[in-house]
Design a protein around this motif. Structure first.
Motif, PDB file in Angstrom:
ATOM      1  N   ALA A 184      45.471  44.889  51.289  1.00 52.31           N
ATOM      2  CA  ALA A 184      44.482  45.858  51.169  1.00 52.31           C
ATOM      3  C   ALA A 184      45.008  46.005  49.315  1.00 52.31           C
ATOM      4  CB  ALA A 184      45.087  47.229  51.253  1.00 52.31           C
ATOM      5  N   LEU A 185      46.522  45.712  48.944  1.00 51.02           N
ATOM      6  CA  LEU A 185      46.837  45.496  47.842  1.00 51.02           C
ATOM      7  C   LEU A 185      45.950  44.437  46.900  1.00 51.02           C
ATOM      8  CD1 LEU A 185      49.049  46.056  45.643  1.00 51.02           C
ATOM      9  CD2 LEU A 185      50.187  44.179  46.562  1.00 51.02           C
ATOM     10  N   ASN A 186      45.423  43.310  47.695  1.00 50.82           N
ATOM     11  CA  ASN A 186      45.319  42.022  46.963  1.00 50.82           C
ATOM     12  C   ASN A 186      44.006  42.534  46.701  1.00 50.82           C
ATOM     13  OD1 ASN A 186      45.350  38.644  46.304  1.00 50.82           O
ATOM     14  ND2 ASN A 186      43.818  39.232  47.484  1.00 50.82           N
ATOM     15  N   LEU A 187      42.970  43.046  47.626  1.00 55.31           N
ATOM     16  CA  LEU A 187      41.701  43.553  47.885  1.00 55.31           C
ATOM     17  C   LEU A 187      41.332  44.230  45.999  1.00 55.31           C
ATOM     18  CD1 LEU A 187      40.864  44.495  51.732  1.00 55.31           C
ATOM     19  CD2 LEU A 187      39.656  42.764  49.748  1.00 55.31           C
ATOM     20  N   CYS A 188      42.724  45.751  46.021  1.00 54.63           N
ATOM     21  CA  CYS A 188      42.088  46.460  45.144  1.00 54.63           C
ATOM     22  C   CYS A 188      42.402  45.681  43.892  1.00 54.63           C
ATOM     23  CB  CYS A 188      42.763  47.338  44.865  1.00 54.63           C
ATOM     24  SG  CYS A 188      43.069  48.556  46.917  1.00 54.63           S
ATOM     25  N   LEU A 189      43.683  44.653  43.175  1.00 57.25           N
ATOM     26  CA  LEU A 189      44.032  43.845  42.896  1.00 57.25           C
ATOM     27  C   LEU A 189      42.447  42.706  42.381  1.00 57.25           C
ATOM     28  CD1 LEU A 189      47.633  43.422  43.503  1.00 57.25           C
ATOM     29  CD2 LEU A 189      46.780  44.305  41.167  1.00 57.25           C
ATOM     30  N   GLY A 190      41.946  42.541  43.245  1.00 60.68           N
ATOM     31  CA  GLY A 190      40.893  41.376  43.292  1.00 60.68           C
ATOM     32  C   GLY A 190      39.627  42.051  42.486  1.00 60.68           C
ATOM     33  N   LEU A 191      39.492  43.165  42.813  1.00 61.17           N
ATOM     34  CA  LEU A 191      38.944  43.877  41.798  1.00 61.17           C
ATOM     35  C   LEU A 191      38.975  44.281  41.155  1.00 61.17           C
ATOM     36  CD1 LEU A 191      35.865  46.106  43.080  1.00 61.17           C
ATOM     37  CD2 LEU A 191      36.962  47.693  43.284  1.00 61.17           C
ATOM     38  N   VAL A 192      39.665  44.186  40.174  1.00 62.00           N
ATOM     39  CA  VAL A 192      40.043  44.861  39.403  1.00 62.00           C
ATOM     40  C   VAL A 192      39.469  43.378  38.159  1.00 62.00           C
ATOM     41  CG1 VAL A 192      42.188  45.063  36.940  1.00 62.00           C
ATOM     42  CG2 VAL A 192      41.543  46.591  39.011  1.00 62.00           C
ATOM     43  N   TYR A 193      40.770  42.759  38.890  1.00 66.15           N
ATOM     44  CA  TYR A 193      39.906  41.129  37.964  1.00 66.15           C
ATOM     45  C   TYR A 193      38.543  40.763  38.347  1.00 66.15           C
ATOM     46  CZ  TYR A 193      40.649  36.195  37.017  1.00 66.15           C
ATOM     47  OH  TYR A 193      40.527  34.787  36.890  1.00 66.15           O
ATOM     48  N   ALA A 194      37.988  40.792  39.202  1.00 62.29           N
ATOM     49  CA  ALA A 194      35.876  40.740  39.511  1.00 62.29           C
ATOM     50  C   ALA A 194      35.666  41.525  38.324  1.00 62.29           C
ATOM     51  CB  ALA A 194      35.584  40.864  40.798  1.00 62.29           C
ATOM     52  N   ARG A 195      35.575  43.019  37.823  1.00 66.69           N
ATOM     53  CA  ARG A 195      35.190  43.951  37.476  1.00 66.69           C
ATOM     54  C   ARG A 195      35.810  43.087  35.675  1.00 66.69           C
ATOM     55  NH1 ARG A 195      32.908  48.808  39.711  1.00 66.69           N
ATOM     56  NH2 ARG A 195      32.257  48.670  37.880  1.00 66.69           N
ATOM     57  N   THR A 196      36.528  43.244  35.826  1.00 68.49           N
ATOM     58  CA  THR A 196      36.837  42.995  34.229  1.00 68.49           C
ATOM     59  C   THR A 196      37.147  41.279  33.793  1.00 68.49           C
ATOM     60  OG1 THR A 196      39.245  42.990  34.829  1.00 68.49           O
ATOM     61  CG2 THR A 196      38.515  45.111  34.561  1.00 68.49           C
ATOM     62  N   GLY A 197      37.459  40.399  34.410  1.00 72.10           N
ATOM     63  CA  GLY A 197      37.481  39.598  33.961  1.00 72.10           C
ATOM     64  C   GLY A 197      38.698  39.484  33.332  1.00 72.10           C
ATOM     65  N   SER A 198      39.059  39.890  33.898  1.00 72.20           N
ATOM     66  CA  SER A 198      40.883  39.458  33.028  1.00 72.20           C
ATOM     67  C   SER A 198      42.014  39.843  33.574  1.00 72.20           C
ATOM     68  CB  SER A 198      40.777  41.128  31.463  1.00 72.20           C
ATOM     69  OG  SER A 198      42.440  41.057  31.667  1.00 72.20           O
ATOM     70  N   LEU A 199      42.603  38.290  33.885  1.00 72.28           N
ATOM     71  CA  LEU A 199      44.517  38.348  34.137  1.00 72.28           C
ATOM     72  C   LEU A 199      44.953  39.115  33.599  1.00 72.28           C
ATOM     73  CD1 LEU A 199      45.802  36.217  36.259  1.00 72.28           C
ATOM     74  CD2 LEU A 199      46.305  34.811  34.723  1.00 72.28           C
ATOM     75  N   SER A 200      45.344  39.243  32.961  1.00 74.19           N
ATOM     76  CA  SER A 200      46.577  39.844  31.972  1.00 74.19           C
ATOM     77  C   SER A 200      46.310  42.082  32.374  1.00 74.19           C
ATOM     78  CB  SER A 200      46.499  40.306  30.438  1.00 74.19           C
ATOM     79  OG  SER A 200      46.127  38.638  29.947  1.00 74.19           O
ATOM     80  N   ALA A 201      44.711  41.872  32.589  1.00 68.08           N
ATOM     81  CA  ALA A 201      44.952  43.325  33.193  1.00 68.08           C
ATOM     82  C   ALA A 201      45.360  43.573  34.619  1.00 68.08           C
ATOM     83  CB  ALA A 201      43.720  44.024  33.376  1.00 68.08           C
ATOM     84  N   ALA A 202      44.944  42.277  35.300  1.00 71.68           N
ATOM     85  CA  ALA A 202      45.644  42.365  36.946  1.00 71.68           C
ATOM     86  C   ALA A 202      47.308  42.357  36.640  1.00 71.68           C
ATOM     87  CB  ALA A 202      45.165  41.838  37.052  1.00 71.68           C
ATOM     88  N   ILE A 203      47.651  41.806  35.493  1.00 72.76           N
ATOM     89  CA  ILE A 203      49.093  41.647  35.544  1.00 72.76           C
ATOM     90  C   ILE A 203      49.593  42.752  35.156  1.00 72.76           C
ATOM     91  CG2 ILE A 203      50.959  40.792  34.128  1.00 72.76           C
ATOM     92  CD1 ILE A 203      49.510  37.809  34.223  1.00 72.76           C
ATOM     93  N   ALA A 204      48.520  43.812  34.499  1.00 68.63           N
ATOM     94  CA  ALA A 204      49.727  44.753  33.776  1.00 68.63           C
ATOM     95  C   ALA A 204      49.323  45.506  35.311  1.00 68.63           C
ATOM     96  CB  ALA A 204      48.725  45.394  32.188  1.00 68.63           C
ATOM     97  N   PHE A 205      48.801  45.765  35.823  1.00 69.84           N
ATOM     98  CA  PHE A 205      48.345  46.736  37.204  1.00 69.84           C
ATOM     99  C   PHE A 205      49.080  46.411  37.776  1.00 69.84           C
ATOM    100  CE2 PHE A 205      46.052  47.764  40.651  1.00 69.84           C
ATOM    101  CZ  PHE A 205      45.953  48.682  40.419  1.00 69.84           C
ATOM    102  N   ARG A 206      49.520  45.703  37.958  1.00 72.51           N
ATOM    103  CA  ARG A 206      50.764  44.887  39.299  1.00 72.51           C
ATOM    104  C   ARG A 206      51.986  45.366  38.523  1.00 72.51           C
ATOM    105  NH1 ARG A 206      50.843  40.833  42.424  1.00 72.51           N
ATOM    106  NH2 ARG A 206      53.424  41.561  43.220  1.00 72.51           N
TER     107      ARG A 206
END
Length: 218
Positions: A184-206
């Motif tokens: 579930a954690l990865n689905l949410c993080l993956g959605l952020v990455y898929a929608r934004t295209g930003s690894l920096s955003a995913a890291i900041a979110f984590r």
């Protein structure tokens, strides 16, 4: 004069390059490392896990030459709806983890997974998780695994498959309940990455989520 209907719109991005089968070889190493990392107590678990993630990122970079490029690592969300997706996903994931913790008799499996153990202090744990483990996990699971699966299978199928493999890896660390939470954690993080295209955003979110988990055990 050229027919306008036959002209190519150069503003459209090029389609992604489909990865070769060899690009997924590092995933075999992921599962080869899973059991010994979680169960062979040679030294502290957090350090074993950090070293394993570093080895995985290094190996993946040999098969995906763009993995450690500036463009892959440092891109930022370019649209306002990307930030909206980030904030909405953060709220949904927090609620999901909190609810599942309550339903599982207060078992804080996500926090327990990253606990420091008897020989590591809380400050050392926080530094390891936020400075090393989170960025390494996101580079491997997001910028390498998810991106290559999305380029191969499409956004939705790539997101689901990468999330399933992510959760299956954590099955070694705590059984199916932990695996489902991390899926579930990865689905949410993956959605952020898929929608934004930003690894920096995913890291900041984590990182923000990691701090939240330590403050509100999840």
């Amino acid at each position: 004069m050229c027919d306008s209907k036959s002209m190519v719109n150069l503003n459209n991005p090029y389609p992604p390059v489909r990865p070769r089968p060899a690009a997924f070889v590092p995933l075999l190493l992921l599962f080869a490392l899973g059991y010994p990392v979680f169960h062979c107590a040679v030294f502290s678990f957090l350090y074993r896990y950090t070293l394993a993630m570093a080895l995985l990122v290094f190996t993946a970079s040999l098969f995906d030459r763009e993995l450690l490029s500036k463009k892959r690592l440092l891109s930022l969300p370019g649209r306002k709806n990307g930030w909206a997706a980030l904030l909405g996903t953060a709220a949904a994931l927090t609620a999901l983890l909190y609810g599942s913790t309550k339903l599982s008799s207060g078992a804080t499996l996500v926090l327990d997974f990253y606990r420091p153990g008897p020989v590591i202090s809380g400050a050392e744990q926080m530094a390891l998780v936020l400075i090393l483990i989170v960025p390494l996990e996101e580079v491997f699971f997001r910028a390498y695994g998810q991106l290559n699966f999305m380029n191969l299978l499409g956004r939705n199928a790539g997101l689901v498959l990468s999330s399933a493999l992510y959760g299956l890896f954590f099955f070694f660390g705590g059984g199916w309940v932990l695996a489902l939470k991390f899926t579930a954690l990865n689905l949410c993080l993956g959605l952020v990455y898929a929608r934004t295209g930003s690894l920096s955003a995913a890291i900041a979110f984590r990182m923000a989520l990691g701090l939240l988990i330590m403050l509100i055990p999840l």
